[in-house]
Design a protein around this motif. Structure first.
Motif, PDB file in Angstrom:
ATOM      1  N   ALA A   1       0.861  -1.184   0.000  1.00  0.00           N
ATOM      2  CA  ALA A   1       0.000   0.000   0.000  1.00  0.00           C
ATOM      3  C   ALA A   1       0.897   1.234   0.000  1.00  0.00           C
ATOM      4  O   ALA A   1       2.009   1.212   0.536  1.00  0.00           O
ATOM      5  CB  ALA A   1      -0.907   0.000   1.218  1.00  0.00           C
ATOM      6  N   GLN A   2       0.395   2.313  -0.594  1.00  0.00           N
ATOM      7  CA  GLN A   2       1.119   3.579  -0.621  1.00  0.00           C
ATOM      8  C   GLN A   2       0.204   4.668  -0.079  1.00  0.00           C
ATOM      9  O   GLN A   2      -0.919   4.825  -0.557  1.00  0.00           O
ATOM     10  CB  GLN A   2       1.534   3.932  -2.050  1.00  0.00           C
ATOM     11  N   LEU A   3       0.691   5.407   0.911  1.00  0.00           N
ATOM     12  CA  LEU A   3      -0.067   6.520   1.492  1.00  0.00           C
ATOM     13  C   LEU A   3       0.698   7.802   1.248  1.00  0.00           C
ATOM     14  O   LEU A   3       1.890   7.888   1.536  1.00  0.00           O
ATOM     15  CB  LEU A   3      -0.245   6.329   2.997  1.00  0.00           C
ATOM     16  N   GLY A   4       0.007   8.815   0.737  1.00  0.00           N
ATOM     17  CA  GLY A   4       0.639  10.097   0.460  1.00  0.00           C
ATOM     18  C   GLY A   4       0.846  10.936   1.706  1.00  0.00           C
ATOM     19  O   GLY A   4       0.517  10.549   2.831  1.00  0.00           O
ATOM     20  N   LYS A   5       1.343  12.113   1.500  1.00  0.00           N
ATOM     21  CA  LYS A   5       1.624  13.071   2.559  1.00  0.00           C
ATOM     22  C   LYS A   5       0.330  13.527   3.236  1.00  0.00           C
ATOM     23  O   LYS A   5      -0.687  13.745   2.577  1.00  0.00           O
ATOM     24  CB  LYS A   5       2.334  14.286   1.959  1.00  0.00           C
ATOM     25  N   GLY A   6       0.376  13.686   4.571  1.00  0.00           N
ATOM     26  CA  GLY A   6      -0.708  14.299   5.314  1.00  0.00           C
ATOM     27  C   GLY A   6      -1.972  13.465   5.456  1.00  0.00           C
ATOM     28  O   GLY A   6      -3.020  14.003   5.797  1.00  0.00           O
ATOM     29  N   CYS A   7      -1.892  12.173   5.220  1.00  0.00           N
ATOM     30  CA  CYS A   7      -3.083  11.313   5.331  1.00  0.00           C
ATOM     31  C   CYS A   7      -3.427  11.024   6.787  1.00  0.00           C
ATOM     32  O   CYS A   7      -2.572  11.075   7.664  1.00  0.00           O
ATOM     33  CB  CYS A   7      -2.848   9.985   4.622  1.00  0.00           C
TER      34      CYS A   7
ATOM     35  N   GLY B   1      -3.752   9.030  -2.272  1.00  0.00           N
ATOM     36  CA  GLY B   1      -3.125  10.318  -2.546  1.00  0.00           C
ATOM     37  C   GLY B   1      -2.898  11.157  -1.298  1.00  0.00           C
ATOM     38  O   GLY B   1      -3.264  10.779  -0.181  1.00  0.00           O
ATOM     39  N   ASP B   2      -2.333  12.327  -1.495  1.00  0.00           N
ATOM     40  CA  ASP B   2      -2.030  13.245  -0.396  1.00  0.00           C
ATOM     41  C   ASP B   2      -3.309  13.763   0.272  1.00  0.00           C
ATOM     42  O   ASP B   2      -4.314  14.014  -0.395  1.00  0.00           O
ATOM     43  CB  ASP B   2      -1.239  14.445  -0.916  1.00  0.00           C
ATOM     44  N   TYR B   3      -3.231  13.933   1.595  1.00  0.00           N
ATOM     45  CA  TYR B   3      -4.271  14.554   2.415  1.00  0.00           C
ATOM     46  C   TYR B   3      -5.625  13.842   2.342  1.00  0.00           C
ATOM     47  O   TYR B   3      -6.668  14.479   2.392  1.00  0.00           O
ATOM     48  CB  TYR B   3      -4.403  16.045   2.086  1.00  0.00           C
TER      49      TYR B   3
ATOM     50  N   ALA C   1      -6.158  12.660  -4.263  1.00  0.00           N
ATOM     51  CA  ALA C   1      -5.806  13.598  -3.189  1.00  0.00           C
ATOM     52  C   ALA C   1      -7.029  14.345  -2.656  1.00  0.00           C
ATOM     53  O   ALA C   1      -8.001  14.559  -3.376  1.00  0.00           O
ATOM     54  CB  ALA C   1      -4.774  14.596  -3.704  1.00  0.00           C
ATOM     55  N   TYR C   2      -6.959  14.707  -1.391  1.00  0.00           N
ATOM     56  CA  TYR C   2      -7.969  15.523  -0.700  1.00  0.00           C
ATOM     57  C   TYR C   2      -9.345  14.849  -0.640  1.00  0.00           C
ATOM     58  O   TYR C   2     -10.366  15.522  -0.589  1.00  0.00           O
ATOM     59  CB  TYR C   2      -8.095  16.914  -1.335  1.00  0.00           C
ATOM     60  N   THR C   3      -9.368  13.531  -0.641  1.00  0.00           N
ATOM     61  CA  THR C   3     -10.622  12.784  -0.578  1.00  0.00           C
ATOM     62  C   THR C   3     -10.889  12.356   0.852  1.00  0.00           C
ATOM     63  O   THR C   3      -9.969  12.087   1.619  1.00  0.00           O
ATOM     64  CB  THR C   3     -10.560  11.566  -1.531  1.00  0.00           C
ATOM     65  N   TRP C   4     -12.169  12.274   1.210  1.00  0.00           N
ATOM     66  CA  TRP C   4     -12.600  11.844   2.526  1.00  0.00           C
ATOM     67  C   TRP C   4     -13.438  10.581   2.350  1.00  0.00           C
ATOM     68  O   TRP C   4     -14.423  10.584   1.616  1.00  0.00           O
ATOM     69  CB  TRP C   4     -13.414  12.950   3.200  1.00  0.00           C
ATOM     70  N   ILE C   5     -13.013   9.498   3.014  1.00  0.00           N
ATOM     71  CA  ILE C   5     -13.745   8.234   3.006  1.00  0.00           C
ATOM     72  C   ILE C   5     -14.461   8.152   4.353  1.00  0.00           C
ATOM     73  O   ILE C   5     -13.823   8.077   5.393  1.00  0.00           O
ATOM     74  CB  ILE C   5     -12.795   7.026   2.835  1.00  0.00           C
ATOM     75  N   GLY C   6     -15.794   8.172   4.357  1.00  0.00           N
ATOM     76  CA  GLY C   6     -16.588   8.268   5.575  1.00  0.00           C
ATOM     77  C   GLY C   6     -16.496   7.053   6.482  1.00  0.00           C
ATOM     78  O   GLY C   6     -16.120   5.959   6.074  1.00  0.00           O
TER      79      GLY C   6
ATOM     80  N   CYS D   1     -11.744   9.646  -7.767  1.00  0.00           N
ATOM     81  CA  CYS D   1     -11.058  10.843  -8.238  1.00  0.00           C
ATOM     82  C   CYS D   1     -10.734  11.778  -7.064  1.00  0.00           C
ATOM     83  O   CYS D   1     -11.277  11.632  -5.975  1.00  0.00           O
ATOM     84  CB  CYS D   1     -11.887  11.547  -9.303  1.00  0.00           C
ATOM     85  N   PRO D   2      -9.872  12.748  -7.270  1.00  0.00           N
ATOM     86  CA  PRO D   2      -9.493  13.688  -6.207  1.00  0.00           C
ATOM     87  C   PRO D   2     -10.687  14.509  -5.715  1.00  0.00           C
ATOM     88  O   PRO D   2     -11.663  14.724  -6.433  1.00  0.00           O
ATOM     89  CB  PRO D   2      -8.463  14.596  -6.878  1.00  0.00           C
TER      90      PRO D   2
END
Length: 100
Positions: free
Chosen positions: A32-38, A53-55, A72-77, A89-90
């Motif tokens: 798995a790969q996790l971006g910055k600020g996750c 992606g990031d954040y 990036a910048y996605t929120w999974i509830g 998508c972002p």
């Protein structure tokens, strides 16, 4: 600063970005790969070969099955499950408890 709770499980082959938080009971599986600020919150999981992606925030009890791409910048509830081989998508919001 990267913070990983001592009760979290992170596979040796996982790649994690800077300045992220992995909470108690979270599981990050191989490759798995996790971006910055996750944030991978309490009891959430990121399964094998996911690319986050990031954040991105993976909320409490949410699960990303294998080979999921999250922009990036996605929120999974909270409690959401994202099935294998799905791309998000972002800048999206996946509602709590939803399946995709």
């Amino acid at each position: 600063m990267t913070l990983i709770h001592p009760n979290a499980t992170v596979a040796d082959s996982a790649q994690i970005g800077a300045e992220l938080v992995i909470m108690a009971g979270a599981v990050i599986n191989p490759y798995a790969q996790l971006g910055k600020g996750c944030i991978v919150n309490t009891c959430a999981s990121v399964d094998h070969d996911c690319n986050v992606g990031d954040y991105v925030h993976v909320a409490v009890g949410a699960h990303l099955c294998g080979t999921v791409e999250v922009g990036a910048y996605t929120w999974i509830g909270a409690g959401a499950t994202v099935s294998n081989n799905v791309s998000i998508c972002p800048e999206c919001m996946i509602g709590a408890g939803l399946w995709s």
